[in-house]
Scaffold this motif. Sequence first.
Motif, PDB file in Angstrom:
ATOM      1  N   CYS A 154       0.956  -1.021  -0.117  1.00 39.36           N
ATOM      2  CA  CYS A 154      -0.029   0.035  -0.333  1.00 39.36           C
ATOM      3  C   CYS A 154       1.152   0.849   0.159  1.00 39.36           C
ATOM      4  N   GLY A 156      -0.832   4.631   0.004  1.00 32.80           N
ATOM      5  CA  GLY A 156      -1.586   5.339   0.036  1.00 32.80           C
ATOM      6  C   GLY A 156      -1.384   6.039   1.136  1.00 32.80           C
ATOM      7  N   THR A 157      -1.806   7.481   1.478  1.00 38.00           N
ATOM      8  CA  THR A 157      -1.080   8.413   2.025  1.00 38.00           C
ATOM      9  C   THR A 157      -0.973   8.200   3.913  1.00 38.00           C
ATOM     10  N   SER A 158      -1.757   7.170   4.440  1.00 40.53           N
ATOM     11  CA  SER A 158      -1.271   6.448   5.787  1.00 40.53           C
ATOM     12  C   SER A 158      -0.224   6.060   5.687  1.00 40.53           C
ATOM     13  N   CYS A 159       0.032   4.632   4.956  1.00 43.91           N
ATOM     14  CA  CYS A 159       0.928   4.218   4.688  1.00 43.91           C
ATOM     15  C   CYS A 159       2.588   4.619   3.683  1.00 43.91           C
ATOM     16  N   ASN A 194      -3.593   1.964  -3.867  1.00 43.29           N
ATOM     17  CA  ASN A 194      -3.453   2.926  -2.305  1.00 43.29           C
ATOM     18  C   ASN A 194      -4.455   3.114  -1.697  1.00 43.29           C
ATOM     19  N   CYS A 195      -5.043   2.328  -1.474  1.00 40.32           N
ATOM     20  CA  CYS A 195      -5.453   2.265   0.303  1.00 40.32           C
ATOM     21  C   CYS A 195      -6.193   0.763   0.283  1.00 40.32           C
ATOM     22  N   LEU A 196      -5.444  -0.052   1.134  1.00 40.82           N
ATOM     23  CA  LEU A 196      -6.255  -0.988   2.105  1.00 40.82           C
ATOM     24  C   LEU A 196      -7.868  -0.554   2.241  1.00 40.82           C
ATOM     25  N   GLY A 197      -8.219   0.279   3.056  1.00 42.00           N
ATOM     26  CA  GLY A 197      -9.026   0.141   3.644  1.00 42.00           C
ATOM     27  C   GLY A 197      -8.931   0.096   4.890  1.00 42.00           C
ATOM     28  N   CYS A 198      -7.379  -0.182   5.143  1.00 42.72           N
ATOM     29  CA  CYS A 198      -7.114  -0.401   7.061  1.00 42.72           C
ATOM     30  C   CYS A 198      -6.186   0.034   7.594  1.00 42.72           C
ATOM     31  N   CYS A 199      -6.176   1.500   7.233  1.00 41.44           N
ATOM     32  CA  CYS A 199      -5.059   2.692   7.488  1.00 41.44           C
ATOM     33  C   CYS A 199      -4.432   2.476   8.483  1.00 41.44           C
ATOM     34  N   VAL A 204       0.539  -1.161   5.037  1.00 40.77           N
ATOM     35  CA  VAL A 204       0.361  -2.198   5.081  1.00 40.77           C
ATOM     36  C   VAL A 204       0.646  -3.207   3.667  1.00 40.77           C
TER      37      VAL A 204
HETATM   38  S1  FES Z   1      -3.334   3.960   3.108  1.00 40.72           S
HETATM   39 FE1  FES Z   1      -2.754   2.337   3.195  1.00 40.72          FE
HETATM   40  S2  FES Z   1      -4.013   1.380   3.992  1.00 40.72           S
HETATM   41 FE2  FES Z   1      -5.008   3.147   3.929  1.00 40.72          FE
END
Ligand code: FES
Length: 232
Positions: A154, A156-159, A194-199, A204
Amino acid sequence: MGKAKARNQNSPINPRKSSQSTSDTLLRELELLLEHYSSDAARLPLSPALQTLEAQSLRDARELGPVTEEKEAIGKLADELRMINDILEKHEYNKSSLIQILLDVQAQLRWLPKPALRWISERLDIPLGQIYNIVTFYKAFSLVPLGRNIVQVCLGTSCHVRGGSRRLDSIEQILDIKAGETTADQEFTLQTVNCLGCCALAPVMVVNDKVYGNVRMDGIKNILDSVRGKSK
Ligand code: FES
């Protein structure tokens, strides 16, 4: 005789039935070809349609690994087409189930080879171009062989803020491939999402269906080693 001919000309044409009988003939021809390869008989001339299938099956088989015998490649293709028939049967040849049919076929073959798409096109009476539009539009479909294990990292922003890119670099180094590629032994395909929904679990990664949260740099190799060689 003339009457019978007139009746035939006026009878409604069922495109599904007609394409199925063409496919059935080809499948039967493949079986005959397989028997032919199994015998020591001299090579028989093949129909153009069968020549195309034969060439494609050999090309596809070579992409998946070394092929020592034509018989092996043809046998494999015949098995694949029978498997696709079962999937089509399960979905009752419903054109509106096309995406699910393609997903089911890909789940079995780990990609969507050309003969498989052509077979689906003929059997469902859907133009091949329309099927290609779908498989090239959705990221879930692959026109090249995927590895036995799908690794998704992932970004995505958080990751990302918690080191997702560094985890990706590390995996690329361990597997010696870049994101989007498959290892030469077909063991791993590496993808980014981009995001797996478990930020909350960032950073992740997912291997096949298993989610790994709070992935530590020094734990990556163990994760990959734990699945290596386990999938067929
Ligand atoms: S950004 Fe990685 S799980 Fe949401």
